[in-house]
Design an enzyme around this catalytic site. Sequence first.
Site, PDB file in Angstrom:
ATOM      1  N   HIS A   1     -17.476 -15.648   5.815  1.00  0.00           N
ATOM      2  CA  HIS A   1     -17.090 -15.163   7.277  1.00  0.00           C
ATOM      3  C   HIS A   1     -18.516 -15.908   8.130  1.00  0.00           C
ATOM      4  O   HIS A   1     -18.078 -16.164   8.864  1.00  0.00           O
ATOM      5  CB  HIS A   1     -17.565 -13.580   7.012  1.00  0.00           C
ATOM      6  CG  HIS A   1     -15.906 -12.871   6.699  1.00  0.00           C
ATOM      7  ND1 HIS A   1     -14.745 -12.722   6.876  1.00  0.00           N
ATOM      8  CD2 HIS A   1     -16.360 -12.771   5.923  1.00  0.00           C
ATOM      9  CE1 HIS A   1     -14.141 -12.421   6.434  1.00  0.00           C
ATOM     10  NE2 HIS A   1     -15.084 -11.943   5.468  1.00  0.00           N
TER      11      HIS A   1
ATOM     12  N   ASP B   1     -27.205 -10.504   8.874  1.00  0.00           N
ATOM     13  CA  ASP B   1     -27.923  -9.509   8.182  1.00  0.00           C
ATOM     14  C   ASP B   1     -28.006  -9.855   6.639  1.00  0.00           C
ATOM     15  O   ASP B   1     -27.027  -8.707   5.764  1.00  0.00           O
ATOM     16  CB  ASP B   1     -26.676  -8.237   8.370  1.00  0.00           C
ATOM     17  CG  ASP B   1     -25.419  -8.397   8.703  1.00  0.00           C
ATOM     18  OD1 ASP B   1     -25.321  -9.275   8.765  1.00  0.00           O
ATOM     19  OD2 ASP B   1     -24.797  -7.422   7.971  1.00  0.00           O
TER      20      ASP B   1
HETATM   21  C1  BDR Z   1     -18.801 -10.050   7.942  1.00  0.00           C
HETATM   22  O1  BDR Z   1     -19.243  -8.534   7.193  1.00  0.00           O
HETATM   23  C2  BDR Z   1     -20.541  -8.393   7.117  1.00  0.00           C
HETATM   24  O2  BDR Z   1     -20.201  -7.847   5.616  1.00  0.00           O
HETATM   25  C3  BDR Z   1     -20.397  -9.690   6.123  1.00  0.00           C
HETATM   26  O3  BDR Z   1     -21.900 -10.472   5.919  1.00  0.00           O
HETATM   27  C4  BDR Z   1     -20.298 -10.885   7.711  1.00  0.00           C
HETATM   28  O4  BDR Z   1     -20.917 -10.683   9.285  1.00  0.00           O
HETATM   29  C5  BDR Z   1     -17.468  -9.296   7.719  1.00  0.00           C
HETATM   30  O5  BDR Z   1     -16.858  -8.512   7.973  1.00  0.00           O
HETATM   31 CA    CA Z   2     -22.887 -11.194   8.472  1.00  0.00          CA
END
Ligand code: BDR
Ligand code: CA
Length: 309
Positions: free
Chosen positions: A242, A11
Site C-alpha cells: 500500500h 504511522d
Molecule cells: C493502509 O493502512 C495501514 O494499515 C497501512 O500502513 C496503509 O497505510 C492500508 O489500508
Molecule cells: Ca500507513
Amino acid sequence: MVKRKLVIDTDPGIDDAMAIVFACLHDEIDVVGLTTIFGNVSTETATRNACALVELVGQDIAVARGSDTPLVQAPRPFAWEIHGREGFGDVQLQPPAQGSLVDETAAEFICRKVHEEPGEIDICAVGPLTNLALALRLDPSISAVARSVVVMGGSLDAGGNASKAAEANIWQDPHAANAVFSAPWDVTIVGLDVTKQVVCTPEDFSMLAVKAPTLGGFLNRVVQYYFAATRERSGISGCHMHDPTAVIAAIRRELFTIRNSAVEVIEAGEQAGATVRSASTERPSVSVCCGVDNTAVQHLFLRTIETGF
Ligand code: BDR
Ligand code: CA
C-alpha cells in the site's frame, strides 16, 4: 537531477517502513521530513518508530510528532493485528539514540515547510489524514503553495479493509479526509483500487535480505508478521504494497491510470470511512488512481531497495 522534495506523513507500520526506506534510497527523492500519526499504532509509538527508521537509514531527516486523536470521532482501535503492537511485527528496533524530533507539531512543520519552498513540496500521506487537516486549519493558504498531495487511502470500487466499506486510513479519521479532499489543492488518491494489485512475495523479500543486508534485511524481518496477517485475511502468499505504491505514484504518475472526480467521505454510520464519487460542483476534482502497472511498481520498489546496504 532535480529531486522531488517529500514530506511523508506516516504511522509506521510495516508498509510505512517500506515506503520510507524506498523514499530515502531513491535518487530522485529528497525526504525533507516525516510527520507522525496514529493508525497502525499510537502516535507515540509511530513517532519512536519514525525516529528509529531515520537512524537506520542514516539520513538527517526531521521528525515532527502529530496529533494523538482524530478530529471529531472517538479514536478507533490501532491495527495491531496487521503490524504488531510495536508497529514492526515481532522486531524491536533499538530506541533511537539521536534526536531527530523537532520542537514543532506535525501541522506546524507541514505549514512551515511548504511556505519555505513554495511550489516545491509534495506531501505524501500514508496514514490517517488528521495532521493534514490540522495544517489546513492552521493555515488554509498551504493549499496554494504545496506542490501536491498524494494520499494512500480510500477505495472507490475495491471495497474496504478496515470495514466492509472503508479503507483503514480513512476509517481512522473520516472528517479529516473530508477536509483534505475538499481543499483546493492538487490531490491524488492512491487507494485499495490500485494498492491491492501490487503484491510482493516472501521470495522477493528474501532476495532483498541477501542483496541489501541492512535495509533489505530489516524489511525482510518485519514483513514476516505482515505476510502471516495477509495470509490469514486474504489467503495470498505475499503482501499488499500500500504505502510504497503511494510514494511511487508521487514520482512515476505514468504508471497509473488516473480519472478525475470529486470524492466525498461518509463520516458516520455503518459506511463510515467509505470514499464515494461526488456529483457536487462545489468540491474540487481530485485525481483517483484506478489502474496500475503493478509489475513496474514492484520492480521499481525491489530494484531501489537492492541498491541499499
Ligand atoms: C493502509 O493502512 C495501514 O494499515 C497501512 O500502513 C496503509 O497505510 C492500508 O489500508
Ligand atoms: Ca500507513
